[in-house]
Design an enzyme around this catalytic site. Structure first.
Site, short mmCIF file in Angstrom:
data_model
loop_
_atom_site.label_atom_id
_atom_site.label_comp_id
_atom_site.label_asym_id
_atom_site.label_seq_id
_atom_site.Cartn_x
_atom_site.Cartn_y
_atom_site.Cartn_z
N LEU A 1 0.70 -1.18 0.37
CA LEU A 1 -0.07 -0.01 -0.10
C LEU A 1 0.81 1.27 -0.21
O LEU A 1 0.55 2.27 0.62
CB LEU A 1 -1.10 -0.06 1.26
CG LEU A 1 -1.96 -1.12 1.22
CD1 LEU A 1 -2.69 -1.01 2.55
CD2 LEU A 1 -2.89 -1.17 0.11
N CYS A 2 1.90 1.34 -0.82
CA CYS A 2 2.83 2.31 -0.89
C CYS A 2 3.24 2.70 -2.40
O CYS A 2 4.24 3.03 -2.68
CB CYS A 2 3.97 2.29 -0.06
SG CYS A 2 5.02 0.89 -0.12
N GLY A 3 2.27 2.61 -3.19
CA GLY A 3 2.47 2.90 -4.63
C GLY A 3 3.68 2.01 -5.25
O GLY A 3 3.62 0.64 -4.87
#
Length: 286
Positions: free
Chosen positions: A88-90
């Protein structure tokens, strides 16, 4: 057109997701401030220490027989891939994975390339295609210089024992919350700075220059790895904050569109009911 209950359920689901992404954004923003302060304070010291070591190494002119400067023919390479333990951090983790695969498949094609993972994501993905000799994801549970120094000592032992002829580290360098720079640095062997042969000629060294270099090398290598992990740690929170900010904006936009669709559907349903009532009344009158 979807019925009203389905639209209401989708609105509730999107609103719930938006609350989660918004909370994750605020948590990452809080953690980012602390991580950013740590790497900003450390970077000048680490860079100056590396510059000093390279300058001294270049001015030795073969005096030092340092085991960390042994430039052997490169047949076995160890790549240290620094990622995060969570997603969930690109594109934060995928960029490191891609760069690590480029090193294995292109830069060092035809050579033995193994990996050391710092971060669960690197271990999970690279472990499917390559040999991962160690997974140090637990270092993030207590990110201190002492814990990172133990990993650096292991890397130094791998090089000096001849297990690997070159060690590179791949990580995200923190620039700002929205920008991370993919870095590939040579960890071992140490490469003297070019054009720095006479940079230390105005200094008096006690004890000898060789002894100073021999004492500085382990400390410099530990600091270099610690800086890389610290950079990656700050970059992770910046990337997650940015990703969650975009996700929140997208969820807000989708929720607004669903509310508009819901209102149109409800208005259409009310209009149909009115028409049915009017039609029934007309039928009774006739």
């Amino acid at each position: 057109m979807a019925n009203l209950k389905e639209i209401r359920n989708r609105i509730a689901s999107v609103s719930s997701t938006m609350q989660i992404t918004s909370a994750m954004k605020m948590v990452s923003a809080a953690k980012l401030k602390k991580a950013q302060d740590a790497i900003t304070a450390m970077r000048p010291y680490a860079d100056k220490l590396t510059e000093l070591l390279q300058s001294l190494s270049a001015s030795l002119d073969g005096e030092s027989g340092s085991k960390f400067s042994d430039n052997r023919e490169v047949n076995k390479v160890l790549v240290v891939a620094i990622t995060s333990n969570r997603g969930l951090c690109g594109a934060f983790n995928s960029n490191i994975i891609k760069q690590s695969m480029v090193l294995a498949n292109e830069t060092y094609a035809g050579k033995q390339v193994d990996f050391m993972a710092i971060g669960k994501k690197a271990n999970d993905i690279l472990g499917k295609k390559f040999n991962v000799i160690a997974n140090n994801s637990a270092v993030y549970d207590d990110l201190t210089f002492e814990n990172v120094a133990a990993i650096a000592e292991n890397l130094m032992e791998q090089f000096t024992s001849g297990n690997y002829d070159r060690i590179d580290i791949v990580y995200n360098k923190f620039k700002n919350a929205a920008t991370q720079i993919i870095m590939t640095e040579q960890f071992l062997p140490i490469v003297p700075e070019e054009g720095a042969e006479n940079s230390g000629s105005d200094y008096i060294f006690e004890p000898t220059k060789v002894e100073i270099v021999e004492q500085l090398i382990p400390k410099s290598l530990k600091t270099q790895l610690y800086k890389g992990i610290r950079d990656s740690f700050a970059s992770e929170h910046g990337a997650r904050m940015t990703a969650m900010h975009k996700a929140t904006d997208n969820a807000t936009e989708l929720r607004d569109q669903l509310k508009l669709t819901y209102n149109k559907a409800r208005q259409a349903a009310i209009t149909n009911e009115i028409l049915e009532i009017v039609g029934g009344a007309e039928a009774l009158n006739n």
